[in-house]
Design a protein around this motif. Structure first.
Motif, PDB file in Angstrom:
ATOM      1  N   ASP A 248       0.839  -1.190   0.000  1.00  0.00           N
ATOM      2  CA  ASP A 248       0.000   0.000   0.000  1.00  0.00           C
ATOM      3  C   ASP A 248       0.873   1.239   0.000  1.00  0.00           C
ATOM      4  N   MET A 249       0.388   2.287  -0.633  1.00  0.00           N
ATOM      5  CA  MET A 249       1.102   3.549  -0.725  1.00  0.00           C
ATOM      6  C   MET A 249       0.252   4.662  -0.113  1.00  0.00           C
ATOM      7  N   LEU A 250       0.890   5.528   0.666  1.00  0.00           N
ATOM      8  CA  LEU A 250       0.233   6.714   1.222  1.00  0.00           C
ATOM      9  C   LEU A 250       0.919   7.945   0.652  1.00  0.00           C
ATOM     10  N   VAL A 251       0.156   8.812  -0.003  1.00  0.00           N
ATOM     11  CA  VAL A 251       0.683  10.002  -0.656  1.00  0.00           C
ATOM     12  C   VAL A 251       0.147  11.247   0.045  1.00  0.00           C
ATOM     13  N   GLU A 252       1.039  12.151   0.405  1.00  0.00           N
ATOM     14  CA  GLU A 252       0.628  13.391   1.053  1.00  0.00           C
ATOM     15  C   GLU A 252      -0.339  14.163   0.153  1.00  0.00           C
ATOM     16  N   GLY A 253      -1.422  14.642   0.760  1.00  0.00           N
ATOM     17  CA  GLY A 253      -2.418  15.382   0.014  1.00  0.00           C
ATOM     18  C   GLY A 253      -3.502  14.511  -0.574  1.00  0.00           C
ATOM     19  N   ARG A 254      -3.227  13.225  -0.735  1.00  0.00           N
ATOM     20  CA  ARG A 254      -4.215  12.277  -1.233  1.00  0.00           C
ATOM     21  C   ARG A 254      -4.725  11.382  -0.116  1.00  0.00           C
ATOM     22  N   HIS A 255      -3.795  10.836   0.683  1.00  0.00           N
ATOM     23  CA  HIS A 255      -4.173   9.914   1.754  1.00  0.00           C
ATOM     24  C   HIS A 255      -4.076  10.538   3.144  1.00  0.00           C
ATOM     25  N   PHE A 256      -3.347  11.626   3.280  1.00  0.00           N
ATOM     26  CA  PHE A 256      -3.211  12.261   4.586  1.00  0.00           C
ATOM     27  C   PHE A 256      -2.866  13.733   4.400  1.00  0.00           C
ATOM     28  N   LEU A 257      -3.202  14.526   5.415  1.00  0.00           N
ATOM     29  CA  LEU A 257      -2.920  15.957   5.375  1.00  0.00           C
ATOM     30  C   LEU A 257      -1.475  16.219   5.766  1.00  0.00           C
ATOM     31  N   SER A 258      -0.923  17.310   5.279  1.00  0.00           N
ATOM     32  CA  SER A 258       0.467  17.650   5.588  1.00  0.00           C
ATOM     33  C   SER A 258       0.664  17.951   7.067  1.00  0.00           C
ATOM     34  N   THR A 259      -0.436  18.277   7.767  1.00  0.00           N
ATOM     35  CA  THR A 259      -0.365  18.608   9.195  1.00  0.00           C
ATOM     36  C   THR A 259      -0.520  17.388  10.098  1.00  0.00           C
ATOM     37  N   MET A 260      -0.669  16.200   9.539  1.00  0.00           N
ATOM     38  CA  MET A 260      -0.899  15.006  10.359  1.00  0.00           C
ATOM     39  C   MET A 260       0.307  14.722  11.247  1.00  0.00           C
ATOM     40  N   ASP A 261       0.033  14.380  12.495  1.00  0.00           N
ATOM     41  CA  ASP A 261       1.053  14.005  13.460  1.00  0.00           C
ATOM     42  C   ASP A 261       1.886  12.858  12.881  1.00  0.00           C
ATOM     43  N   PRO A 262       3.211  13.005  12.761  1.00  0.00           N
ATOM     44  CA  PRO A 262       4.021  11.949  12.152  1.00  0.00           C
ATOM     45  C   PRO A 262       3.983  10.621  12.916  1.00  0.00           C
ATOM     46  N   PHE A 263       3.795  10.647  14.233  1.00  0.00           N
ATOM     47  CA  PHE A 263       3.664   9.399  14.987  1.00  0.00           C
ATOM     48  C   PHE A 263       2.442   8.624  14.496  1.00  0.00           C
ATOM     49  N   LYS A 264       1.320   9.333  14.347  1.00  0.00           N
ATOM     50  CA  LYS A 264       0.093   8.691  13.873  1.00  0.00           C
ATOM     51  C   LYS A 264       0.238   8.243  12.418  1.00  0.00           C
ATOM     52  N   LEU A 265       0.953   9.022  11.631  1.00  0.00           N
ATOM     53  CA  LEU A 265       1.162   8.649  10.236  1.00  0.00           C
ATOM     54  C   LEU A 265       1.994   7.377  10.131  1.00  0.00           C
ATOM     55  N   GLY A 266       3.030   7.250  10.984  1.00  0.00           N
ATOM     56  CA  GLY A 266       3.811   6.021  10.999  1.00  0.00           C
ATOM     57  C   GLY A 266       2.943   4.823  11.339  1.00  0.00           C
ATOM     58  N   HIS A 267       2.052   5.003  12.327  1.00  0.00           N
ATOM     59  CA  HIS A 267       1.109   3.942  12.706  1.00  0.00           C
ATOM     60  C   HIS A 267       0.235   3.562  11.523  1.00  0.00           C
ATOM     61  N   LYS A 268      -0.355   4.570  10.884  1.00  0.00           N
ATOM     62  CA  LYS A 268      -1.309   4.279   9.808  1.00  0.00           C
ATOM     63  C   LYS A 268      -0.636   3.641   8.610  1.00  0.00           C
ATOM     64  N   ALA A 269       0.597   4.062   8.309  1.00  0.00           N
ATOM     65  CA  ALA A 269       1.295   3.523   7.148  1.00  0.00           C
ATOM     66  C   ALA A 269       1.412   2.006   7.220  1.00  0.00           C
ATOM     67  N   LEU A 270       1.646   1.487   8.427  1.00  0.00           N
ATOM     68  CA  LEU A 270       1.723   0.030   8.588  1.00  0.00           C
ATOM     69  C   LEU A 270       0.346  -0.578   8.827  1.00  0.00           C
ATOM     70  N   ALA A 271      -0.526   0.143   9.520  1.00  0.00           N
ATOM     71  CA  ALA A 271      -1.846  -0.396   9.860  1.00  0.00           C
ATOM     72  C   ALA A 271      -2.649  -0.775   8.623  1.00  0.00           C
ATOM     73  N   VAL A 272      -2.594   0.048   7.587  1.00  0.00           N
ATOM     74  CA  VAL A 272      -3.399  -0.244   6.395  1.00  0.00           C
ATOM     75  C   VAL A 272      -2.904  -1.520   5.705  1.00  0.00           C
ATOM     76  N   ASN A 273      -1.615  -1.822   5.836  1.00  0.00           N
ATOM     77  CA  ASN A 273      -1.082  -3.065   5.279  1.00  0.00           C
ATOM     78  C   ASN A 273      -1.413  -4.260   6.153  1.00  0.00           C
ATOM     79  N   LEU A 274      -1.316  -4.092   7.462  1.00  0.00           N
ATOM     80  CA  LEU A 274      -1.694  -5.171   8.368  1.00  0.00           C
ATOM     81  C   LEU A 274      -3.174  -5.521   8.208  1.00  0.00           C
ATOM     82  N   SER A 275      -3.978  -4.525   7.864  1.00  0.00           N
ATOM     83  CA  SER A 275      -5.393  -4.773   7.625  1.00  0.00           C
ATOM     84  C   SER A 275      -5.597  -5.714   6.445  1.00  0.00           C
ATOM     85  N   ASP A 276      -4.760  -5.591   5.414  1.00  0.00           N
ATOM     86  CA  ASP A 276      -4.836  -6.518   4.284  1.00  0.00           C
ATOM     87  C   ASP A 276      -4.482  -7.937   4.714  1.00  0.00           C
ATOM     88  N   LEU A 277      -3.455  -8.074   5.557  1.00  0.00           N
ATOM     89  CA  LEU A 277      -3.121  -9.404   6.070  1.00  0.00           C
ATOM     90  C   LEU A 277      -4.284  -9.965   6.883  1.00  0.00           C
TER      91      LEU A 277
END
Length: 332
Positions: free
Chosen positions: A42-71
């Motif tokens: 899965d790919m996350l692109v700024e402006g398409r999947h998340f806002l530029s102001t998103m907390d980077p800790f939460k973004l790190g979580h989500k980047a892996l979470a969306v892939n774990l969801s596929d598993l």
């Protein structure tokens, strides 16, 4: 800070389950005997999947979470993942919390980072995840989209629609009380991958998919690949929005009233829910309930699979409801 310093500082860790991890041209994974590898990207692109102001800790979580969801939707146990990261610049203030959020979720699921790539460019995060699925008597135990049968019950885990509510607040189209927004924002920015439920449903569910683009849109993939139809109870679906309960208790605090059809639209087509949508025969209801209990994940029966193809929406009285709901599509 150079590229290799960046990797060394934030992403290199000793190999645990992998034979060889970060630091070489390839990672080496040894799948257990009698298993298949499940792989998703899965790919996350700024402006398409998340806002530029998103907390980077939460973004790190989500980047892996969306892939774990596929598993989870495949009934696969997480094994490892790779990270391809494009960054405008090597910024310690961003990288430190991003890597912490990413690796905290990885550790929680025993899924280790084994490689990837970094480059300079617009912020773009691409994760490829690897999982294991057992093979029993020469048959894979993976949950697929193609196994739904006429008469099967249709279930969804957790809640749906809250992430879309949060997105609309960010867009400025409505105003809600702070507690409502905070709860919905958590669902948007830090979804919970339903890995434990996916594992518990192996041998029980006949088909499964994770809800990323909207419940009805993702259900359509099951119906197409299984060659069946479905009936969905829209009243039950509306009540699956956690924010709906807040709304009914605090309606007077809203600057903008939200119509019933809007709630239903978010539940059926909102997207970014990362819940599991799955089917199982009526005879397995006790087993489904047990899987929900052991995984500590609520599941709700929202309809059933039909022999006649197509999707039918009904209200609480069984009367037909027009299907005017369109799920997300990047290129539609």
């Amino acid at each position: 800070m150079g590229e290799f310093d960046l990797i060394e500082r934030y992403f290199k860790r000793p190999a645990s389950r992998a034979v060889l991890g970060v630091g070489d041209d390839c990672a080496l994974l040894q799948a257990a005997p009698g298993t298949q590898l499940a792989i998703s990207c899965d790919m996350l692109v700024e402006g398409r999947h998340f806002l530029s102001t998103m907390d980077p800790f939460k973004l790190g979580h989500k980047a892996l979470a969306v892939n774990l969801s596929d598993l989870a939707a495949c009934g696969a146990k997480p094994l490892a993942f790779t990270l391809a990261l494009a960054l405008p610049r090597a910024d310690d203030a961003w990288l430190a919390p991003f890597s912490k959020g990413l690796l905290a979720l990885a550790d929680a699921h025993g899924c280790e980072l084994v490689g990837g790539d970094t480059t300079q460019g617009p912020l773009n995060i691409c994760v490829t995840v690897f999982g294991e699925v057992p093979v029993v008597n020469a048959r894979s135990q993976a949950l697929l989209r193609s196994g739904a049968q006429a008469g099967d019950d249709l279930y969804v885990s957790g809640t749906v629609g809250d992430a879309r509510l949060a997105l609309e607040v960010f867009r400025g189209t409505l105003s809600v009380p702070a507690p409502v927004f905070d709860a919905a924002r958590l669902r948007l920015e830090q979804p919970t991958p339903r890995v434990a439920l996916g594992l518990a449903l192996r041998g029980i569910a006949t088909a499964a998919i994770d809800v990323s683009d909207g419940l009805l849109g993702d259900l359509g993939h099951i119906l197409k690949q299984s060659g069946v139809g479905a009936t969905v109870d829209t009243e039950v679906a509306t009540n699956l929005i956690a924010s709906y309960a807040y709304y009914t208790r605090a309606i007077g605090q809203f600057d903008t009233e939200i119509g019933q059809d809007q709630w239903l639209n978010w539940a059926l087509a909102g997207g970014d829910d990362y819940e599991l949508l799955f089917t199982a025969p009526p005879a397995a209801r006790t087993l489904v309930a047990a899987a929900a209990h052991t995984s500590q994940t609520p599941v709700t029966h929202i309809g059933h699979i039909t022999l006649e193809r197509g999707l039918r929406l009904v209200d609480g009285d069984g009367q037909s409801v027009p299907n005017t709901y369109t799920s997300f599509d990047h290129f539609a």
